[in-house]
Scaffold this active site. Structure first.
Site, PDB file in Angstrom:
ATOM      1  N   CYS A 259      -6.870   6.441  20.562  1.00 21.64           N
ATOM      2  CA  CYS A 259      -6.692   5.672  21.787  1.00 21.64           C
ATOM      3  C   CYS A 259      -6.908   4.192  21.523  1.00 21.64           C
ATOM      4  O   CYS A 259      -7.898   3.585  21.934  1.00 21.64           O
ATOM      5  CB  CYS A 259      -7.599   6.213  22.882  1.00 21.64           C
ATOM      6  SG  CYS A 259      -7.080   7.869  23.316  1.00 21.64           S
ATOM      7  N   GLU A 260      -5.991   3.647  20.764  1.00 24.90           N
ATOM      8  CA  GLU A 260      -5.933   2.243  20.341  1.00 24.90           C
ATOM      9  C   GLU A 260      -4.526   2.097  19.784  1.00 24.90           C
ATOM     10  O   GLU A 260      -3.886   3.086  19.478  1.00 24.90           O
ATOM     11  CB  GLU A 260      -6.867   1.994  19.144  1.00 24.90           C
ATOM     12  CG  GLU A 260      -8.317   2.038  19.441  1.00 24.90           C
ATOM     13  CD  GLU A 260      -8.975   0.684  19.409  1.00 24.90           C
ATOM     14  OE1 GLU A 260      -8.257  -0.327  19.265  1.00 24.90           O
ATOM     15  OE2 GLU A 260     -10.202   0.658  19.543  1.00 24.90           O
TER      16      GLU A 260
ATOM     17  N   TYR B 164      -8.136   3.293  -1.525  1.00 21.88           N
ATOM     18  CA  TYR B 164      -8.590   2.680  -0.274  1.00 21.88           C
ATOM     19  C   TYR B 164      -8.022   3.386   0.954  1.00 21.88           C
ATOM     20  O   TYR B 164      -7.704   2.750   1.953  1.00 21.88           O
ATOM     21  CB  TYR B 164      -8.260   1.172  -0.259  1.00 21.88           C
ATOM     22  CG  TYR B 164      -8.762   0.493  -1.504  1.00 21.88           C
ATOM     23  CD1 TYR B 164     -10.130   0.297  -1.688  1.00 21.88           C
ATOM     24  CD2 TYR B 164      -7.898   0.117  -2.523  1.00 21.88           C
ATOM     25  CE1 TYR B 164     -10.616  -0.269  -2.861  1.00 21.88           C
ATOM     26  CE2 TYR B 164      -8.375  -0.458  -3.695  1.00 21.88           C
ATOM     27  CZ  TYR B 164      -9.725  -0.646  -3.859  1.00 21.88           C
ATOM     28  OH  TYR B 164     -10.193  -1.203  -5.007  1.00 21.88           O
TER      29      TYR B 164
ATOM     30  N   GLY C 264      -7.163  -6.275 -10.227  1.00 21.00           N
ATOM     31  CA  GLY C 264      -6.174  -7.029  -9.465  1.00 21.00           C
ATOM     32  C   GLY C 264      -4.765  -6.631  -9.875  1.00 21.00           C
ATOM     33  O   GLY C 264      -3.797  -7.263  -9.503  1.00 21.00           O
TER      34      GLY C 264
ATOM     35  N   ARG D 120      -5.172   1.230   6.183  1.00 26.11           N
ATOM     36  CA  ARG D 120      -4.557   0.090   5.482  1.00 26.11           C
ATOM     37  C   ARG D 120      -3.370  -0.538   6.222  1.00 26.11           C
ATOM     38  O   ARG D 120      -3.255  -1.754   6.255  1.00 26.11           O
ATOM     39  CB  ARG D 120      -4.147   0.490   4.062  1.00 26.11           C
ATOM     40  CG  ARG D 120      -5.332   0.937   3.206  1.00 26.11           C
ATOM     41  CD  ARG D 120      -4.951   1.160   1.750  1.00 26.11           C
ATOM     42  NE  ARG D 120      -4.835  -0.078   1.033  1.00 26.11           N
ATOM     43  CZ  ARG D 120      -3.715  -0.707   0.753  1.00 26.11           C
ATOM     44  NH1 ARG D 120      -2.561  -0.193   1.122  1.00 26.11           N
ATOM     45  NH2 ARG D 120      -3.723  -1.838   0.119  1.00 26.11           N
TER      46      ARG D 120
ATOM     47  N   TYR E 163      -4.577  -4.223   6.768  1.00 23.81           N
ATOM     48  CA  TYR E 163      -3.997  -5.193   5.825  1.00 23.81           C
ATOM     49  C   TYR E 163      -2.495  -5.397   6.042  1.00 23.81           C
ATOM     50  O   TYR E 163      -1.878  -6.140   5.283  1.00 23.81           O
ATOM     51  CB  TYR E 163      -4.148  -4.698   4.379  1.00 23.81           C
ATOM     52  CG  TYR E 163      -5.540  -4.419   3.912  1.00 23.81           C
ATOM     53  CD1 TYR E 163      -6.462  -5.456   3.757  1.00 23.81           C
ATOM     54  CD2 TYR E 163      -5.932  -3.126   3.593  1.00 23.81           C
ATOM     55  CE1 TYR E 163      -7.731  -5.197   3.301  1.00 23.81           C
ATOM     56  CE2 TYR E 163      -7.210  -2.859   3.135  1.00 23.81           C
ATOM     57  CZ  TYR E 163      -8.106  -3.897   2.987  1.00 23.81           C
ATOM     58  OH  TYR E 163      -9.359  -3.634   2.529  1.00 23.81           O
TER      59      TYR E 163
ATOM     60  N   PRO F 290      -9.995  -1.230 -13.123  1.00 24.75           N
ATOM     61  CA  PRO F 290      -8.962  -0.994 -12.119  1.00 24.75           C
ATOM     62  C   PRO F 290      -9.310   0.130 -11.150  1.00 24.75           C
ATOM     63  O   PRO F 290      -9.922   1.138 -11.544  1.00 24.75           O
ATOM     64  CB  PRO F 290      -7.750  -0.595 -12.968  1.00 24.75           C
ATOM     65  CG  PRO F 290      -8.328  -0.032 -14.216  1.00 24.75           C
ATOM     66  CD  PRO F 290      -9.659  -0.662 -14.434  1.00 24.75           C
ATOM     67  N   GLY F 291      -8.936  -0.067  -9.907  1.00 25.09           N
ATOM     68  CA  GLY F 291      -9.047   1.006  -8.922  1.00 25.09           C
ATOM     69  C   GLY F 291      -7.646   1.458  -8.561  1.00 25.09           C
ATOM     70  O   GLY F 291      -7.150   2.503  -8.987  1.00 25.09           O
TER      71      GLY F 291
HETATM   72  C1  PLP Z   1     -12.626  -3.474  -5.864  1.00 22.10           C
HETATM   73  C2  PLP Z   1     -12.965  -3.950  -7.187  1.00 22.10           C
HETATM   74  C3  PLP Z   1     -12.155  -3.627  -8.286  1.00 22.10           C
HETATM   75  C4  PLP Z   1     -10.891  -2.819  -8.183  1.00 22.10           C
HETATM   76  O1  PLP Z   1      -9.820  -3.539  -7.641  1.00 22.10           O
HETATM   77  P1  PLP Z   1      -8.362  -2.886  -7.564  1.00 22.10           P
HETATM   78  O2  PLP Z   1      -7.543  -3.919  -6.882  1.00 22.10           O
HETATM   79  O3  PLP Z   1      -8.448  -1.624  -6.785  1.00 22.10           O
HETATM   80  O4  PLP Z   1      -7.918  -2.603  -8.948  1.00 22.10           O
HETATM   81  C5  PLP Z   1     -12.568  -4.081  -9.514  1.00 22.10           C
HETATM   82  N1  PLP Z   1     -13.696  -4.824  -9.670  1.00 22.10           N
HETATM   83  C6  PLP Z   1     -14.496  -5.145  -8.636  1.00 22.10           C
HETATM   84  C7  PLP Z   1     -15.727  -5.925  -8.873  1.00 22.10           C
HETATM   85  C8  PLP Z   1     -14.147  -4.737  -7.361  1.00 22.10           C
HETATM   86  O5  PLP Z   1     -14.938  -5.091  -6.333  1.00 22.10           O
END
Ligand code: PLP
Length: 399
Positions: free
Chosen positions: A328-329, A356, A218, A298, A302, A260-261
């Site tokens: 075409c949207e 993402y 997060g 995104r 979002y 983290p992603g």
């Molecule tokens: C998607 C996800 C993350 C990564 O979230 P980020 O906002 O990209 O850091 C971490 N843990 C779980 C379980 C997730 O589903």
């Protein structure tokens, strides 16, 4: 990365193109580990769903990361990229019981977020170590207020179900080795994060055999000017202090884990697309690019604002544009955005295109998914070829 390097990559590999800066991924990883350097054992499990190219997974493995996965296919990609099963955690939601069992058989750490699944799994496999995903029901309310919310979330086992959870663990004799929370984008500031962490610490006291506490992710990265960015250094200082005190009192060595992603890969990514048309209408000037929400969804999905630069003319006079795709949207990337003057054929660069973006791409309008390039040691390495017509036909059967 410099505009010139990016323009050269768009020429070499053609557009549309995703480019990922390996050095930026590494520096974000090190920023995070440095912030928590005073924790004895820290585990970073990169969330594969943000960007799942196997070369990126390899890179993260090489710098010491583990992997966070949400499907058995992501687990398989991780294994294919060289992760060992014990460096992978699997945190699914709403998948079949058979899939959870199959992942557990691979030796991957499973994380269960539902009481009925927990009871079923614990009854059948009491010796397999399981992590539990807790929903602390914490979200940011207003600026610094902490409110209890999100009772509608489908994720995690409610903290209020703790008595039932403990009874299931006792009745089945199952082995709980970790507890986890991931409140996603609800947590915007450090105080809220720490508040949720306290709930996890409290929950942890009910289990005597934990090896790790997983605080999910997060973490915020800035997308546009004025955006909040998680102050990782400050979080590191404050959470380390609390975690070390908790671990000392717990009486068993504990690992602190994150997954983290976005934090690791968002800012490392650049999406390059060519302007096919500049179209003056009665109300705006459209810049139409050779892409759409099939490649980068995104902004439409979002409402995220990716910074857009005209890297073919970085120093030109700025004008207002509406940047749209060729689908075409309605596929508007940006409205009334000031961008350096655009000519047909120019390359636009979208920032924060690491997380993402490609991983949510589709073949809508029967377009090919873009190529992906890793920028490493001053060179662009192709890590995914652009699709071809064969890819569109794959698995389709003519009558
Ligand atoms: C998607 C996800 C993350 C990564 O979230 P980020 O906002 O990209 O850091 C971490 N843990 C779980 C379980 C997730 O589903």
């Amino acid at each position: 990365m410099h505009s010139k390097e990016l323009v050269a990559l768009a020429t070499q590999f053609e557009s549309p193109l995703y480019v990922y800066d390996a050095e930026k991924i590494q520096s974000q990883y090190h920023r995070l580990t440095s912030a928590f350097s005073k924790v004895k054992t820290l585990r970073i499990n990169y969330a594969a769903k943000a960007l799942s190219n196997i070369a990126v997974l390899q890179l993260l493995k090489k710098i010491g990361s583990g992997l966070d996965t949400v499907s058995i296919q992501e687990v398989q990609l991780g294994l294919h990229a060289g992760f060992t099963p014990d460096s992978i955690i699997y945190t699914p939601n709403g998948v079949s019981f058979e899939e959870i069992e199959a992942v557990a058989r691979l030796g991957v750490q499973i994380n269960i977020d539902n009481l009925s699944v927990l009871e079923h799994f614990g009854t059948k496999h009491p010796t397999v170590p399981v992590c539990i995903r807790i929903n602390p029901h914490v979200m940011a309310g207003g600026n610094t207020n902490i409110s209890v919310g999100h009772i509608d979330s489908k994720f995690g086992i409610s903290i209020h179900q703790m008595p039932h959870l403990l009874r299931i663990v006792e009745n089945t004799g199952m082995h709980i080795n970790g507890i986890h929370m991931h409140t996603g984008s609800d947590i915007l500031d450090i105080e809220v994060f720490l508040y949720a962490a306290e709930i996890l610490f409290e929950a942890a006291t009910h289990f005597k055999t934990l090896d790790f506490l997983d605080f999910g992710s997060g973490f915020k990265v800035p997308y546009k000017k004025g955006d909040i960015e998680t102050n990782i250094e400050e979080l590191g200082k404050k959470l380390t202090k609390r975690f070390n005190a908790f671990a000392a009192a717990y009486g068993r060595p504990l690992t602190l884990a994150f997954e983290p992603g976005k934090f690791l890969v968002s800012e490392a990514g650049f999406f390059l697309a060519k302007v096919n048309v500049v179209k003056q209408t009665t109300s705006t000037v459209f810049a139409g690019i050779d892409s759409g929400f099939n490649h980068l969804i995104r902004p439409m999905f979002y409402g995220s604002q990716h910074h857009i630069e005209n890297i073919s003319n970085p120093k030109g006079k700025e004008r207002f544009y509406t940047v749209v795709g060729y689908i075409c949207e309605t596929d508007t990337f940006a409205n009334n955005r000031q961008i350096s003057e655009i000519k047909e054929g120019d390359i636009l660069c979208f920032r924060n295109a690491g997380a993402y973006c490609f991983s949510m791409a589709s073949n809508y309008n029967s377009r090919y998914k873009p190529a992906e390039v890793l920028w490493k040691d001053g060179k662009g390495i192709l890590i995914r070829a652009r699709e071809t017509f064969e890819d569109l036909l794959k698995n389709q059967i003519l009558l």
